[in-house]
Design a protein around this motif. Sequence first.
Motif, mmCIF file in Angstrom:
data_model
loop_
_atom_site.group_PDB
_atom_site.id
_atom_site.type_symbol
_atom_site.label_atom_id
_atom_site.label_comp_id
_atom_site.label_asym_id
_atom_site.label_seq_id
_atom_site.Cartn_x
_atom_site.Cartn_y
_atom_site.Cartn_z
ATOM 1 N N MET A 1 -14.019 29.221 -0.836
ATOM 2 C CA MET A 1 -15.351 29.757 -1.096
ATOM 3 C C MET A 1 -16.177 29.805 0.187
ATOM 4 S SD MET A 1 -17.370 30.984 -3.336
ATOM 5 C CE MET A 1 -19.102 31.251 -3.703
ATOM 6 N N LYS A 2 -16.084 28.753 0.990
ATOM 7 C CA LYS A 2 -16.898 28.710 2.197
ATOM 8 C C LYS A 2 -16.385 29.692 3.251
ATOM 9 C CE LYS A 2 -18.670 24.062 1.469
ATOM 10 N NZ LYS A 2 -18.655 22.635 1.846
ATOM 11 N N TYR A 3 -15.054 29.879 3.318
ATOM 12 C CA TYR A 3 -14.529 30.907 4.223
ATOM 13 C C TYR A 3 -14.992 32.286 3.785
ATOM 14 C CZ TYR A 3 -11.462 27.599 6.598
ATOM 15 O OH TYR A 3 -10.978 26.550 7.354
ATOM 16 N N LEU A 4 -15.068 32.485 2.476
ATOM 17 C CA LEU A 4 -15.565 33.751 1.940
ATOM 18 C C LEU A 4 -17.023 33.961 2.326
ATOM 19 C CD1 LEU A 4 -15.153 36.251 0.118
ATOM 20 C CD2 LEU A 4 -15.828 34.826 -1.827
ATOM 21 N N LEU A 5 -17.803 32.883 2.305
ATOM 22 C CA LEU A 5 -19.214 32.977 2.665
ATOM 23 C C LEU A 5 -19.401 33.283 4.155
ATOM 24 C CD1 LEU A 5 -20.778 30.066 0.582
ATOM 25 C CD2 LEU A 5 -20.957 32.513 0.157
ATOM 26 N N MET A 6 -18.522 32.749 4.993
ATOM 27 C CA MET A 6 -18.589 33.069 6.425
ATOM 28 C C MET A 6 -18.362 34.565 6.640
ATOM 29 S SD MET A 6 -19.207 30.127 7.757
ATOM 30 C CE MET A 6 -19.836 29.433 6.215
ATOM 31 N N THR A 7 -17.360 35.089 5.909
ATOM 32 C CA THR A 7 -17.060 36.526 5.998
ATOM 33 C C THR A 7 -18.225 37.349 5.468
ATOM 34 O OG1 THR A 7 -14.716 36.010 5.655
ATOM 35 C CG2 THR A 7 -15.389 38.307 5.375
ATOM 36 N N LEU A 8 -18.816 36.894 4.369
ATOM 37 C CA LEU A 8 -19.944 37.602 3.782
ATOM 38 C C LEU A 8 -21.136 37.626 4.731
ATOM 39 C CD1 LEU A 8 -21.194 39.006 1.304
ATOM 40 C CD2 LEU A 8 -21.857 36.734 0.469
#
Length: 360
Positions: A1-8
């Motif tokens: 989830m946090k890697y996804l947020l970095m990408t977002l």
Amino acid sequence: MKYLLMTLAFLISVVVARMIIPRILLISYRKKLFDSQEERKIHKSAIPRLGGVSFFPTILFSCCGVLAFYNLFGYYVTTLYDSHLLSEMLLLVCGLVLLYLTGIADDLIGVRYGGKLLVQLICACLFPLGGLYINDFYGLFGLGIISPFLGSLLTVMVIVLITNAINLIDGIDGLASGLSSVSLVVLGTLFLEREMWNCSLIAFSTFGVLVPFFYYNVFGKAERARKIFMGDTGSLTLGYILSFLAIKYSQNLDGIPKEHGPLVIAFSTLLVPVFDAVRVAIVRIYNGRNPFTPDKTHIHHLFLKMGFTVRQALLMILLLSCVLSGLNIWLIPYVENTVMLLLDTVLWIGLNMWWVKRIN
């Protein structure tokens, strides 16, 4: 989830900056807000210098939006609510606001260097006020944990140096944004390995805003009104954020003395602009000139004098930054910090002597 947020966060910054920069271009051309065409400048066309106006609002929007999204979906950002980290983040925003306003004033009407330096010193003092300062040398020069007073004083000096170094290196298309991007990607990745998600969020949000700017700055055509510079607003913003990230990564959070630490690694990503700023200041003082007087002695000027084109000089300097940063990260587990810094310094001096010899 946090890697996804970095990408977002990265993608939000890219999209928002891509929307804002063309509007800044439109306003700049309508109001004739162009960079000065001095003798030492490389460009010969009328080009706006307000690209940096898009940086701080975009980064703030991206970071706040992603953190709000994270909380709304039921995830509690525990690390953000740590008292020290929350204070550091809020004071970072306070400093960015001051530098942002100072940069806009300088880009529009001009601000005396003394005034800019005073604002930089005030903003630099905010980090130690929030508990963020260099507190461990990790064996560099035989030093370990240092006192808060000495660490705070050193931190202020480092912030002013880095902020001015980014400002001074902004001499050819894409150089300041390119070097900053290298540093942001490296630091952002290092923060991910440490699971310091909020600092990584800032790094990748800032990198995101530089992607569309780099395109307009390097590949935009002045005759088509598609080229733009970042100006002091952008360079001051980048320098301050990079200072925050480098000092945060180098800080010893548990207070336990360590033989090998992240101090050299953190600042290795900024070796090119910092070493270049120091070299130029020393050369000017040696020649009896004011160290703050602009001239054509920076690293990009040396590459142009050696016969490289602007694009070739940009690629060579970015490659040099990547190599220096990569070597430091790779060798630091095996090489003592002081030896690593001496190797960096000797390599830099040797390269400069070689470049000057080629020019002569």
